[in-house]
Design an enzyme around this catalytic site. Structure first.
Site, PDB file in Angstrom:
ATOM      1  N   SER A 119       0.903  -1.265  -0.137  1.00 50.04           N
ATOM      2  CA  SER A 119       0.055  -0.002   0.029  1.00 50.04           C
ATOM      3  C   SER A 119       0.840   1.287   0.024  1.00 50.04           C
ATOM      4  O   SER A 119       1.472   1.520   0.926  1.00 50.04           O
ATOM      5  CB  SER A 119      -0.940   0.053   1.267  1.00 50.04           C
ATOM      6  OG  SER A 119      -1.693   1.042   1.332  1.00 50.04           O
ATOM      7  N   ASN A 191      -7.959   5.976   1.672  1.00 53.14           N
ATOM      8  CA  ASN A 191      -9.143   4.983   1.569  1.00 53.14           C
ATOM      9  C   ASN A 191      -8.703   3.639   1.313  1.00 53.14           C
ATOM     10  O   ASN A 191      -9.236   2.640   1.865  1.00 53.14           O
ATOM     11  CB  ASN A 191      -9.709   5.365   0.161  1.00 53.14           C
ATOM     12  CG  ASN A 191     -10.866   6.693   0.144  1.00 53.14           C
ATOM     13  OD1 ASN A 191     -11.355   6.778   1.448  1.00 53.14           O
ATOM     14  ND2 ASN A 191     -10.935   7.318  -0.957  1.00 53.14           N
ATOM     15  N   GLU A 192      -7.443   3.669   0.483  1.00 55.92           N
ATOM     16  CA  GLU A 192      -6.825   2.075   0.356  1.00 55.92           C
ATOM     17  C   GLU A 192      -6.563   1.495   1.848  1.00 55.92           C
ATOM     18  O   GLU A 192      -6.724   0.232   2.187  1.00 55.92           O
ATOM     19  CB  GLU A 192      -5.630   2.219  -0.307  1.00 55.92           C
ATOM     20  CG  GLU A 192      -5.025   0.991  -0.657  1.00 55.92           C
ATOM     21  CD  GLU A 192      -4.035   1.226  -1.512  1.00 55.92           C
ATOM     22  OE1 GLU A 192      -4.227   1.242  -2.733  1.00 55.92           O
ATOM     23  OE2 GLU A 192      -2.633   1.371  -1.181  1.00 55.92           O
ATOM     24  N   MET A 193      -5.884   2.520   2.566  1.00 53.81           N
ATOM     25  CA  MET A 193      -5.401   2.177   3.992  1.00 53.81           C
ATOM     26  C   MET A 193      -6.807   1.524   4.620  1.00 53.81           C
ATOM     27  O   MET A 193      -6.903   0.310   5.495  1.00 53.81           O
ATOM     28  CB  MET A 193      -5.087   3.145   4.891  1.00 53.81           C
ATOM     29  CG  MET A 193      -4.706   3.073   6.211  1.00 53.81           C
ATOM     30  SD  MET A 193      -4.411   4.469   7.362  1.00 53.81           S
ATOM     31  CE  MET A 193      -2.751   4.885   6.491  1.00 53.81           C
TER      32      MET A 193
END
Length: 266
Positions: A119, A191-193
């Site tokens: 990520s 958002n990915e986190m």
């Protein structure tokens, strides 16, 4: 009315109270998962989503009650209690049922547990490219690395990244958070986190060179992060990877790998 029907009836109220307070990525991803689990009648995933909501309340309860702009403290108290009550009343899926409803075979689960998702911010591509090469030099197969800044490690074309992670990496994939100022400046990364945190129990945090901020978001601040510039942290990372993949690496070869990586960081 049975518990599942009652939960479906109450779900919009629970979601409404939560979203009225916050639309942070972590919470919205949990809620999306909660909705999906209700639509599919997946008891195991429903319980998992409720556990995540319960944990979210435990972490944010004090802030909610101290917030001078929150005028519905009682609704939050009631909502948290409803979540706990449904967890108590919903049946626990036993091991036999789990094996019959899961979408993954045991062999697939073992394969997914080896996956590493990087990520990162695309603005940190140079450093992250070097990091991925480091993993491969230690012995990690390119097939076990998901890294979207490389065509050799990326998510297949036409796949939505979050749906891909939910669908394929739910069962034990490891997430490496590559933290930097660029990462925290990116809404997409945050958002990915949130999405990866919801769907993975395994993660490690890495501090990229030049990071001036502090660790924020869903990541546990008390869990020590790896610094890419610290020799002892690189050694510990190497040992971690060797254990994960049951690999061996000669000391002399490691010194060459480490030297090459340090050169690329400069």
């Amino acid at each position: 009315m049975d518990t599942l029907k009652k939960l479906k009836f109450e779900a919009n109220g629970i979601i409404g109270v939560l979203l009225d307070y916050s639309r942070e990525p972590v919470l919205t991803n949990i809620i999306d998962q909660f909705r999906t689990s209700l639509e599919s009648n997946d008891i195991e995933l429903i319980r998992y989503s409720l556990e995540q909501l319960k944990t979210w309340y435990a972490r944010n309860r004090n802030e909610i009650y101290k917030n001078e702009f929150v005028f519905n403290e009682f609704e939050h108290h009631e909502t948290e209690n409803k979540i706990k009550k449904f967890l108590d009343e919903l049946p626990v899926v036993d091991e036999t049922e789990k094996s019959s409803i899961t979408h993954f075979s045991s062999d697939q689960n073992r394969e997914l547990e080896k996956k590493i998702f990087i990520s990162h911010s695309s603005k940190d591509k140079i450093v992250c490219n070097a990091f991925v090469e480091l993993l491969e030099d230690i012995g990690v197969s390119s097939e076990d690395i998901i890294y979207t800044s490389s065509p050799y490690h990326g998510i297949p074309g036409d796949e939505d990244i979050f749906e891909y992670l939910k669908k394929h990496l739910f069962k034990g994939a490891y997430v490496f958070y590559m933290l930097s100022d660029n990462y925290y400046d990116s809404v997409y990364c945050l958002n990915e986190m949130g999405a990866t945190w919801v769907n993975s129990n395994n993660c490690s945090t890495f501090i990229l060179p030049g990071f001036k901020g502090e660790i924020k978001g869903v990541i546990d601040k008390n869990k020590k992060a790896f610094s890419l510039e610290e020799p002892i942290d690189l050694f510990n990372l190497k040992e971690k990877i060797l254990r994960m993949y049951d690999l061996t690496l000669e000391d002399k070869k490691w010194e060459r790998i480490k030297a090459k990586f340090n050169t690329k960081l400069k």
